[in-house]
Design a protein around this motif. Structure first.
Motif, PDB file in Angstrom:
ATOM      1  N   LEU A  83       0.825  -1.210   0.000  1.00 55.23           N
ATOM      2  CA  LEU A  83       0.000   0.000   0.000  1.00 55.23           C
ATOM      3  C   LEU A  83       0.860   1.260   0.000  1.00 55.23           C
ATOM      4  O   LEU A  83       0.529   2.247  -0.675  1.00 55.23           O
ATOM      5  CB  LEU A  83      -0.915  -0.020   1.227  1.00 55.23           C
ATOM      6  CG  LEU A  83      -1.904   1.147   1.351  1.00 55.23           C
ATOM      7  CD1 LEU A  83      -2.873   1.163   0.174  1.00 55.23           C
ATOM      8  CD2 LEU A  83      -2.671   1.059   2.669  1.00 55.23           C
ATOM      9  N   GLY A  84       1.983   1.214   0.742  1.00 58.47           N
ATOM     10  CA  GLY A  84       2.871   2.375   0.769  1.00 58.47           C
ATOM     11  C   GLY A  84       3.469   2.673  -0.600  1.00 58.47           C
ATOM     12  O   GLY A  84       3.557   3.837  -1.021  1.00 58.47           O
ATOM     13  N   LEU A  85       3.891   1.621  -1.299  1.00 61.88           N
ATOM     14  CA  LEU A  85       4.438   1.821  -2.648  1.00 61.88           C
ATOM     15  C   LEU A  85       3.380   2.345  -3.607  1.00 61.88           C
ATOM     16  O   LEU A  85       3.655   3.194  -4.474  1.00 61.88           O
ATOM     17  CB  LEU A  85       5.004   0.493  -3.170  1.00 61.88           C
ATOM     18  CG  LEU A  85       6.235  -0.049  -2.434  1.00 61.88           C
ATOM     19  CD1 LEU A  85       6.597  -1.430  -2.965  1.00 61.88           C
ATOM     20  CD2 LEU A  85       7.414   0.918  -2.592  1.00 61.88           C
ATOM     21  N   LEU A  86       2.153   1.859  -3.459  1.00 62.90           N
ATOM     22  CA  LEU A  86       1.080   2.293  -4.348  1.00 62.90           C
ATOM     23  C   LEU A  86       0.711   3.752  -4.119  1.00 62.90           C
ATOM     24  O   LEU A  86       0.583   4.540  -5.078  1.00 62.90           O
ATOM     25  CB  LEU A  86      -0.147   1.393  -4.125  1.00 62.90           C
ATOM     26  CG  LEU A  86      -1.369   1.682  -5.000  1.00 62.90           C
ATOM     27  CD1 LEU A  86      -1.041   1.424  -6.470  1.00 62.90           C
ATOM     28  CD2 LEU A  86      -2.539   0.806  -4.559  1.00 62.90           C
ATOM     29  N   LEU A  87       0.554   4.142  -2.853  1.00 65.39           N
ATOM     30  CA  LEU A  87       0.156   5.523  -2.558  1.00 65.39           C
ATOM     31  C   LEU A  87       1.288   6.520  -2.773  1.00 65.39           C
ATOM     32  O   LEU A  87       1.027   7.720  -2.932  1.00 65.39           O
ATOM     33  CB  LEU A  87      -0.345   5.610  -1.108  1.00 65.39           C
ATOM     34  CG  LEU A  87      -1.618   4.827  -0.778  1.00 65.39           C
ATOM     35  CD1 LEU A  87      -2.022   5.048   0.671  1.00 65.39           C
ATOM     36  CD2 LEU A  87      -2.763   5.246  -1.705  1.00 65.39           C
ATOM     37  N   PHE A 111       4.806   0.726   6.757  1.00 64.72           N
ATOM     38  CA  PHE A 111       4.204   1.729   5.874  1.00 64.72           C
ATOM     39  C   PHE A 111       4.981   3.046   5.931  1.00 64.72           C
ATOM     40  O   PHE A 111       5.217   3.685   4.892  1.00 64.72           O
ATOM     41  CB  PHE A 111       2.755   1.968   6.271  1.00 64.72           C
ATOM     42  CG  PHE A 111       2.033   2.924   5.369  1.00 64.72           C
ATOM     43  CD1 PHE A 111       1.404   2.471   4.209  1.00 64.72           C
ATOM     44  CD2 PHE A 111       1.984   4.280   5.649  1.00 64.72           C
ATOM     45  CE1 PHE A 111       0.746   3.351   3.363  1.00 64.72           C
ATOM     46  CE2 PHE A 111       1.320   5.170   4.808  1.00 64.72           C
ATOM     47  CZ  PHE A 111       0.697   4.699   3.667  1.00 64.72           C
ATOM     48  N   SER A 112       5.402   3.450   7.137  1.00 62.56           N
ATOM     49  CA  SER A 112       6.132   4.716   7.268  1.00 62.56           C
ATOM     50  C   SER A 112       7.485   4.646   6.581  1.00 62.56           C
ATOM     51  O   SER A 112       7.887   5.590   5.887  1.00 62.56           O
ATOM     52  CB  SER A 112       6.302   5.058   8.753  1.00 62.56           C
ATOM     53  OG  SER A 112       5.047   5.168   9.392  1.00 62.56           O
ATOM     54  N   ILE A 113       8.188   3.522   6.748  1.00 57.60           N
ATOM     55  CA  ILE A 113       9.483   3.373   6.088  1.00 57.60           C
ATOM     56  C   ILE A 113       9.318   3.351   4.571  1.00 57.60           C
ATOM     57  O   ILE A 113      10.095   3.965   3.828  1.00 57.60           O
ATOM     58  CB  ILE A 113      10.172   2.085   6.579  1.00 57.60           C
ATOM     59  CG1 ILE A 113      10.523   2.198   8.062  1.00 57.60           C
ATOM     60  CG2 ILE A 113      11.416   1.802   5.761  1.00 57.60           C
ATOM     61  CD1 ILE A 113      11.474   3.337   8.379  1.00 57.60           C
ATOM     62  N   THR A 114       8.287   2.664   4.094  1.00 60.35           N
ATOM     63  CA  THR A 114       8.044   2.614   2.647  1.00 60.35           C
ATOM     64  C   THR A 114       7.666   3.985   2.116  1.00 60.35           C
ATOM     65  O   THR A 114       8.070   4.369   0.998  1.00 60.35           O
ATOM     66  CB  THR A 114       6.922   1.609   2.353  1.00 60.35           C
ATOM     67  OG1 THR A 114       7.239   0.341   2.922  1.00 60.35           O
ATOM     68  CG2 THR A 114       6.729   1.444   0.849  1.00 60.35           C
ATOM     69  N   GLY A 115       6.907   4.744   2.910  1.00 56.34           N
ATOM     70  CA  GLY A 115       6.506   6.082   2.471  1.00 56.34           C
ATOM     71  C   GLY A 115       7.667   7.035   2.305  1.00 56.34           C
ATOM     72  O   GLY A 115       7.625   7.951   1.457  1.00 56.34           O
ATOM     73  N   LEU A 116       8.719   6.845   3.097  1.00 53.37           N
ATOM     74  CA  LEU A 116       9.892   7.722   2.959  1.00 53.37           C
ATOM     75  C   LEU A 116      10.525   7.606   1.576  1.00 53.37           C
ATOM     76  O   LEU A 116      11.151   8.554   1.083  1.00 53.37           O
ATOM     77  CB  LEU A 116      10.926   7.368   4.036  1.00 53.37           C
ATOM     78  CG  LEU A 116      10.585   7.813   5.462  1.00 53.37           C
ATOM     79  CD1 LEU A 116      11.581   7.217   6.445  1.00 53.37           C
ATOM     80  CD2 LEU A 116      10.594   9.340   5.560  1.00 53.37           C
ATOM     81  N   ALA A 163       9.054  18.519   6.185  1.00 49.74           N
ATOM     82  CA  ALA A 163       8.114  18.255   7.271  1.00 49.74           C
ATOM     83  C   ALA A 163       7.463  16.881   7.097  1.00 49.74           C
ATOM     84  O   ALA A 163       7.202  16.167   8.088  1.00 49.74           O
ATOM     85  CB  ALA A 163       7.041  19.343   7.318  1.00 49.74           C
ATOM     86  N   ALA A 164       7.205  16.483   5.847  1.00 49.69           N
ATOM     87  CA  ALA A 164       6.624  15.167   5.589  1.00 49.69           C
ATOM     88  C   ALA A 164       7.575  14.061   6.045  1.00 49.69           C
ATOM     89  O   ALA A 164       7.169  13.064   6.658  1.00 49.69           O
ATOM     90  CB  ALA A 164       6.309  15.014   4.104  1.00 49.69           C
ATOM     91  N   GLY A 165       8.879  14.244   5.733  1.00 47.53           N
ATOM     92  CA  GLY A 165       9.858  13.256   6.169  1.00 47.53           C
ATOM     93  C   GLY A 165       9.932  13.163   7.686  1.00 47.53           C
ATOM     94  O   GLY A 165      10.064  12.066   8.250  1.00 47.53           O
ATOM     95  N   SER A 166       9.832  14.298   8.355  1.00 50.59           N
ATOM     96  CA  SER A 166       9.858  14.296   9.821  1.00 50.59           C
ATOM     97  C   SER A 166       8.654  13.539  10.395  1.00 50.59           C
ATOM     98  O   SER A 166       8.788  12.790  11.382  1.00 50.59           O
ATOM     99  CB  SER A 166       9.867  15.734  10.349  1.00 50.59           C
ATOM    100  OG  SER A 166      11.013  16.425   9.907  1.00 50.59           O
ATOM    101  N   LEU A 167       7.497  13.717   9.768  1.00 47.01           N
ATOM    102  CA  LEU A 167       6.310  13.012  10.241  1.00 47.01           C
ATOM    103  C   LEU A 167       6.469  11.504  10.092  1.00 47.01           C
ATOM    104  O   LEU A 167       6.188  10.744  11.034  1.00 47.01           O
ATOM    105  CB  LEU A 167       5.080  13.488   9.462  1.00 47.01           C
ATOM    106  CG  LEU A 167       3.786  12.696   9.751  1.00 47.01           C
ATOM    107  CD1 LEU A 167       3.350  12.884  11.196  1.00 47.01           C
ATOM    108  CD2 LEU A 167       2.680  13.110   8.787  1.00 47.01           C
TER     109      LEU A 167
END
Length: 441
Positions: A31-35, A116-121, A55-59
């Motif tokens: 899901l992280g890769l898709l979004l 998910f957070s690691i993938t989102g980075l 700021a997104a990376g910090s979150l």
């Protein structure tokens, strides 16, 4: 009994602790890769995150760090709970904690949040718009992780109460009784004595491994015996400890190793005893809790009496079930497999034996066991059951220490007499008392 391993089980959860966390982590990664590819430049989605990629990376880093911290705290609480349960109650209760569905759900949420957070980075790029859906989902997962921690703490506090542990064991044992014992008046069950088998003409099947019998796969036994025109009599039952080289079955057939291998495969061994098909393991756990409560370091006869109350309900249910060995037929109605099982005496001895000996110096524990037998006496269906209850009552009353005073001795004897009155159907004499002293401590 079930026709295949795992088809029916009295245990709440069959999957290992790591399965669902691993599955949710894989889903979260996908899901992280898709979004991450959804990077709107304008509109409602773009307005979900008005700040820049820094700021997104910090979150995302904050959510990932929080997930790891909460996971560490969750494991710490679980380890402490396991130690307390093992030392104060019974080491045989640990399996319930490991297979607890709430623990699996909490760990699933935490693993999904971290992955998910690691993938989102990976999807952050200062030269491109911010993947706002990733940030929104990560924020929601972070809140869910906090909620999961609060739920887990509340759940563990409740689980560590001895009453909750006994209720869980009671529920699993009751489920095993209901699933694997037919009703007392079930006329479809045939007696193994009908076959009139001569043990000297049969061939022994020995175990190739050691362990506890977890499952007896009756379906496999019947199918294999029919295929080879044979009769199989199993000599072990779920919960029995088997040593390599000892007999586990007798086969009446001219077939060779093929049938022998099928019989061995049908008797599934495990390195620990489970309640999957073994209602006796539930009694064992309740007895362990009661015996621990009577140890000099704890001295808690009330907990022991409460455990006896749980066993009373299970024993009453057993009187309404057909116990002992059963004959299983193939599709043509031919008896193919004889599977042994425990009788009422086994369960009565298991419930009363150790606890009556450890509680010999505490009359309240002996009276609690006699109250348990009084309740069972009311539910008895035949003279054989009544004889077993009377035998157990005599053994319990006979354990009272001779050093006790006359008041304690007369109180225990009064409870023994009440068991006898219940066996004779004189319920008023069995249950009537002055102020409820024969129903509580």
């Amino acid at each position: 009994m079930p026709s295949a391993r795992g088809q029916r089980s009295a245990a709440r959860s069959q999957s290992p602790l790591w399965v669902w966390p691993a599955v949710t982590a894989a889903v979260a990664a996908g899901l992280g890769l898709l979004l991450s590819d959804v990077k709107p430049r304008s509109g409602i989605l773009a307005d979900l995150w008005p700040s820049d990629t820094s700021a997104a990376g910090s979150l995302l880093q904050l959510v990932a760090t929080a997930a790891v911290t909460i996971t560490t705290l969750t494991f710490s609480i679980t380890i402490v709970a396991l130690q307390l349960a093992s030392q104060q109650f019974s080491p045989r209760l640990l399996r319930d904690f490991v297979r607890d569905p709430v623990t699996k759900r909490v760990l699933s949420i935490l693993s999904a949040t971290f992955v998910f957070s690691i993938t989102g980075l990976r999807g952050l790029n200062s030269a491109q718009p911010v993947p706002s859906l990733v940030l929104l989902t990560a924020a929601l997962l972070g809140i869910a992780s906090l909620g999961a921690l609060l739920v887990f703490i509340s759940h563990m506090v409740r689980m560590l109460r001895v009453d909750t542990m006994m209720t869980r064991v009671h529920t699993d044992a009751r489920r095993a009784i209901e699933q694997f014992y037919p009703p007392y008046d079930d006329d479809q069950q045939r007696s193994p004595d009908e076959l009139e088998l001569d043990a000297s003409t049969g061939s022994l099947v020995t175990a190739h491994d050691s362990g506890f019998v977890e499952v007896v796969d009756v379906g496999t036994l019947v199918d294999s015996a029919r295929q080879h025109d044979a009769v199989v009599r199993v000599q072990v039952r779920p919960g029995d400890q088997v040593t390599q080289g000892t007999p586990i079955a007798t086969v009446w057939s001219r077939a060779g190793d093929e049938l022998t291998d099928a019989v061995r495969a049908a008797v599934v061994l495990n390195n620990e005893r489970t309640i999957d098909q073994d209602a006796g393991f539930g009694f064992r756990q309740l007895e362990d809790i009661a015996v621990k409560a009577m140890s000099p370091s704890v001295n808690d006869p009330v907990t022991a009496a409460t455990a006896a109350g749980h066993m009373a309900d299970l024993l009453v249910r057993l009187t309404g079930r057909r116990l002992g060995a059963t004959l299983h037929e193939d599709e043509d109605g031919t008896g193919r497999a004889i599977v042994p099982d425990r009788d009422l005496r086994y369960y009565l001895d298991l419930s009363c034996g150790q606890l009556s000996r450890f509680g010999a110096d505490e009359p309240t524990v002996l009276m609690a066991l006699l109250r348990m037998l009084r309740d069972v006496a009311v539910a008895c269906r035949d003279d054989q059951q009544r004889a077993e209850v009377a035998r157990a009552a005599d053994l319990v009353a006979g354990e009272l220490s001779p050093e006790r005073n006359d008041v304690d001795t007369s109180a225990v004897q009064d409870h023994r007499d009440r068991v006898g009155a219940a066996l004779e159907g004189r319920l008023e004499a069995a249950f009537g008392d002055r102020a409820g002293e024969t129903r509580s401590m």
